[in-house]
Design a protein around this motif. Structure first.
Motif, PDB file in Angstrom:
ATOM      1  N   VAL A  92       0.996  -1.070  -0.052  1.00  0.00           N
ATOM      2  CA  VAL A  92      -0.168  -0.125  -0.131  1.00  0.00           C
ATOM      3  C   VAL A  92       0.694   0.958  -0.513  1.00  0.00           C
ATOM      4  O   VAL A  92       2.309   1.434   0.738  1.00  0.00           O
ATOM      5  CB  VAL A  92      -0.629  -0.073   1.344  1.00  0.00           C
ATOM      6  N   THR A  93       0.436   2.557  -0.317  1.00  0.00           N
ATOM      7  CA  THR A  93       1.006   3.224  -0.237  1.00  0.00           C
ATOM      8  C   THR A  93       0.360   4.284   0.771  1.00  0.00           C
ATOM      9  O   THR A  93      -0.574   4.317   1.257  1.00  0.00           O
ATOM     10  CB  THR A  93       0.922   4.090  -1.374  1.00  0.00           C
ATOM     11  N   LEU A  94       1.318   5.130   1.953  1.00  0.00           N
ATOM     12  CA  LEU A  94       1.085   5.342   3.735  1.00  0.00           C
ATOM     13  C   LEU A  94       0.362   6.465   2.993  1.00  0.00           C
ATOM     14  O   LEU A  94       1.363   7.097   2.249  1.00  0.00           O
ATOM     15  CB  LEU A  94       1.565   4.851   4.237  1.00  0.00           C
ATOM     16  N   SER A  95      -0.871   7.164   4.105  1.00  0.00           N
ATOM     17  CA  SER A  95      -1.189   8.237   3.915  1.00  0.00           C
ATOM     18  C   SER A  95       0.193   9.242   4.622  1.00  0.00           C
ATOM     19  O   SER A  95       1.095   8.981   5.486  1.00  0.00           O
ATOM     20  CB  SER A  95      -2.117   8.898   4.474  1.00  0.00           C
ATOM     21  N   ASP A  96      -0.016  10.630   3.951  1.00  0.00           N
ATOM     22  CA  ASP A  96       0.847  11.631   5.243  1.00  0.00           C
ATOM     23  C   ASP A  96       1.089  11.448   6.364  1.00  0.00           C
ATOM     24  O   ASP A  96       2.068  11.516   6.840  1.00  0.00           O
ATOM     25  CB  ASP A  96       0.957  12.830   3.780  1.00  0.00           C
ATOM     26  N   ASP A  97      -0.764  11.514   6.920  1.00  0.00           N
ATOM     27  CA  ASP A  97      -0.738  11.930   7.637  1.00  0.00           C
ATOM     28  C   ASP A  97      -0.558  11.000   8.836  1.00  0.00           C
ATOM     29  O   ASP A  97       0.550  10.607  10.092  1.00  0.00           O
ATOM     30  CB  ASP A  97      -2.088  11.893   8.061  1.00  0.00           C
ATOM     31  N   VAL A  98      -0.041   9.328   8.269  1.00  0.00           N
ATOM     32  CA  VAL A  98       0.726   7.913   9.100  1.00  0.00           C
ATOM     33  C   VAL A  98       2.315   8.107   8.856  1.00  0.00           C
ATOM     34  O   VAL A  98       2.481   7.991  10.114  1.00  0.00           O
ATOM     35  CB  VAL A  98       0.374   6.741   8.181  1.00  0.00           C
ATOM     36  N   VAL A  99       2.717   8.955   8.140  1.00  0.00           N
ATOM     37  CA  VAL A  99       3.841   8.702   7.518  1.00  0.00           C
ATOM     38  C   VAL A  99       4.481   9.870   8.631  1.00  0.00           C
ATOM     39  O   VAL A  99       5.799   9.393   9.267  1.00  0.00           O
ATOM     40  CB  VAL A  99       4.236   9.350   6.335  1.00  0.00           C
ATOM     41  N   VAL A 100       4.349  11.037   8.614  1.00  0.00           N
ATOM     42  CA  VAL A 100       4.197  12.055   9.649  1.00  0.00           C
ATOM     43  C   VAL A 100       4.316  11.297  10.636  1.00  0.00           C
ATOM     44  O   VAL A 100       5.229  11.828  11.683  1.00  0.00           O
ATOM     45  CB  VAL A 100       3.634  13.675   9.504  1.00  0.00           C
ATOM     46  N   ALA A 101       3.443  11.497  11.235  1.00  0.00           N
ATOM     47  CA  ALA A 101       2.761  10.577  13.123  1.00  0.00           C
ATOM     48  C   ALA A 101       3.515   9.164  13.584  1.00  0.00           C
ATOM     49  O   ALA A 101       4.536   9.900  14.844  1.00  0.00           O
ATOM     50  CB  ALA A 101       1.106  10.122  13.250  1.00  0.00           C
ATOM     51  N   ARG A 102       4.877   9.154  11.757  1.00  0.00           N
ATOM     52  CA  ARG A 102       5.927   7.911  12.688  1.00  0.00           C
ATOM     53  C   ARG A 102       7.179   8.182  12.440  1.00  0.00           C
ATOM     54  O   ARG A 102       7.891   7.557  12.938  1.00  0.00           O
ATOM     55  CB  ARG A 102       5.112   6.462  11.682  1.00  0.00           C
ATOM     56  N   THR A 103       7.237   9.119  11.740  1.00  0.00           N
ATOM     57  CA  THR A 103       8.521   8.973  11.322  1.00  0.00           C
ATOM     58  C   THR A 103       8.696  10.863  11.490  1.00  0.00           C
ATOM     59  O   THR A 103      10.179  10.813  11.649  1.00  0.00           O
ATOM     60  CB  THR A 103       8.346   8.784   9.833  1.00  0.00           C
ATOM     61  N   GLY A 104       8.306  11.376  11.243  1.00  0.00           N
ATOM     62  CA  GLY A 104       8.107  13.483  12.049  1.00  0.00           C
ATOM     63  C   GLY A 104       8.434  13.680  10.186  1.00  0.00           C
ATOM     64  O   GLY A 104       8.601  14.915  10.569  1.00  0.00           O
ATOM     65  N   ARG A 105       8.346  12.810   9.241  1.00  0.00           N
ATOM     66  CA  ARG A 105       8.377  13.921   7.806  1.00  0.00           C
ATOM     67  C   ARG A 105       7.214  12.945   7.254  1.00  0.00           C
ATOM     68  O   ARG A 105       7.086  12.334   7.167  1.00  0.00           O
ATOM     69  CB  ARG A 105       9.656  13.926   7.302  1.00  0.00           C
ATOM     70  N   SER A 106       6.660  14.039   5.805  1.00  0.00           N
ATOM     71  CA  SER A 106       5.938  13.685   4.896  1.00  0.00           C
ATOM     72  C   SER A 106       6.506  12.621   3.903  1.00  0.00           C
ATOM     73  O   SER A 106       8.034  12.577   4.173  1.00  0.00           O
ATOM     74  CB  SER A 106       5.384  14.333   4.538  1.00  0.00           C
ATOM     75  N   ASN A 107       6.175  11.861   3.343  1.00  0.00           N
ATOM     76  CA  ASN A 107       6.844  11.114   2.564  1.00  0.00           C
ATOM     77  C   ASN A 107       7.391  12.507   1.197  1.00  0.00           C
ATOM     78  O   ASN A 107       9.148  11.872   1.289  1.00  0.00           O
ATOM     79  CB  ASN A 107       5.755  10.675   1.086  1.00  0.00           C
TER      80      ASN A 107
END
Length: 268
Positions: A92-107
């Motif tokens: 899947v392609t993860l949403s930016d909200d999820v990526v930011v929440a877990r990594t601190g930055r957007s894709n």
């Protein structure tokens, strides 16, 4: 956004105080974001810290890679990552909200940072390690960001490794002891009842833990089993070194059907 240097200092300060690993200390300093499902994914075979309780091959590496596994995600006792329910990470392609929440930055922010670092010319494992060691990204998420970057830059197709071949996975929760699941692969008579006439040849095995095998004479199959109780086990199987997407799709359907037959046989 918190600077990387400041954040890493906070993580290392906690490590010194508590004796935790970098990943464990970081987890306490990054709040869970909304809508982020629990359970870890399976990394792309690189030597990256932060991956917890997943089926592993004898050398200790987790089975699978985030974009290549069939329909679901392997269970874990630790870090958060997108999952399904039968044993591999969803493509899947993860949403930016999820990526930011877990990594601190957007894709897009990660991709720009990786471009500046010259990631397009570097191997997968080096990119993932850099994200872990220089930016404090947890192991699975470092893999996920790396795979997303490679796909965005045209360096690999879904299900494809940077080496050009393809791999697929299948998995299943089976309500029997882990030793019995491994035996279903290693015992010729038992294997013939659910995998008849297959070009499958055992290479190595560890009772209740793992199997590696040849397929049509090539070392291509890894099987990992995690005991989830005295009478319950999680099976994860990866079939790699496939030449193209069509072969991967065919074998993905084949293994999903075969592990369903295996579950019925062992539980019957």
């Amino acid at each position: 956004m918190t600077s990387n240097k400041s954040f890493k200092s906070r993580v290392r300060a906690r490590m010194a105080k508590t004796g935790e690993s970098y990943t464990a200390a970081r987890r306490h300093l990054v709040p869970d974001g909304p809508g982020v499902p629990d359970g870890p994914g399976v990394p792309d075979g690189a030597d990256v810290p932060g991956v917890l309780d997943v089926p592993r091959v004898p050398g200790g590496e987790p089975i699978g890679q985030p974009e290549a596994l069939s329909a679901t995600a392997l269970p874990s006792g630790g870090s958060s990552a997108p999952t399904g329910r039968s044993g591999a990470v969803r493509d899947v392609t993860l949403s930016d909200d999820v990526v930011v929440a877990r990594t601190g930055r957007s894709n897009d922010e990660w991709f720009a940072l990786l471009d500046d670092w010259g990631a397009a010319a570097r191997p997968h494992g080096e990119i993932a390690r850099w994200l872990v060691e220089e930016h404090g990204v947890q192991g699975w998420w470092a893999q996920s960001v790396t795979v997303s970057y490679e796909r965005a830059r045209g360096l690999r197709a879904p299900g494809q490794s940077r080496g050009g071949d393809f791999s697929i996975s299948a998995s299943k929760i089976i309500n029997v002891p882990a030793e019995r699941v491994v035996e279903a692969f290693t015992d010729d008579d038992l294997r013939a009842r659910w995998l008849p006439d297959a070009p499958f040849e055992i290479r190595t095995s560890r009772p209740g833990k793992s199997v590696t095998a040849n397929w049509e004479g090539r070392a291509a199959i890894t099987v990992g089993v995690v005991a989830k109780g005295a009478e319950k086990a999680q099976l994860g199987l990866q079939h790699g070194k496939l030449p193209d997407a069509a072969s991967a799709a065919e074998l993905k359907a084949y293994w999903r059907e075969r592990v369903a037959v295996l579950k019925k046989l062992l539980e019957g």
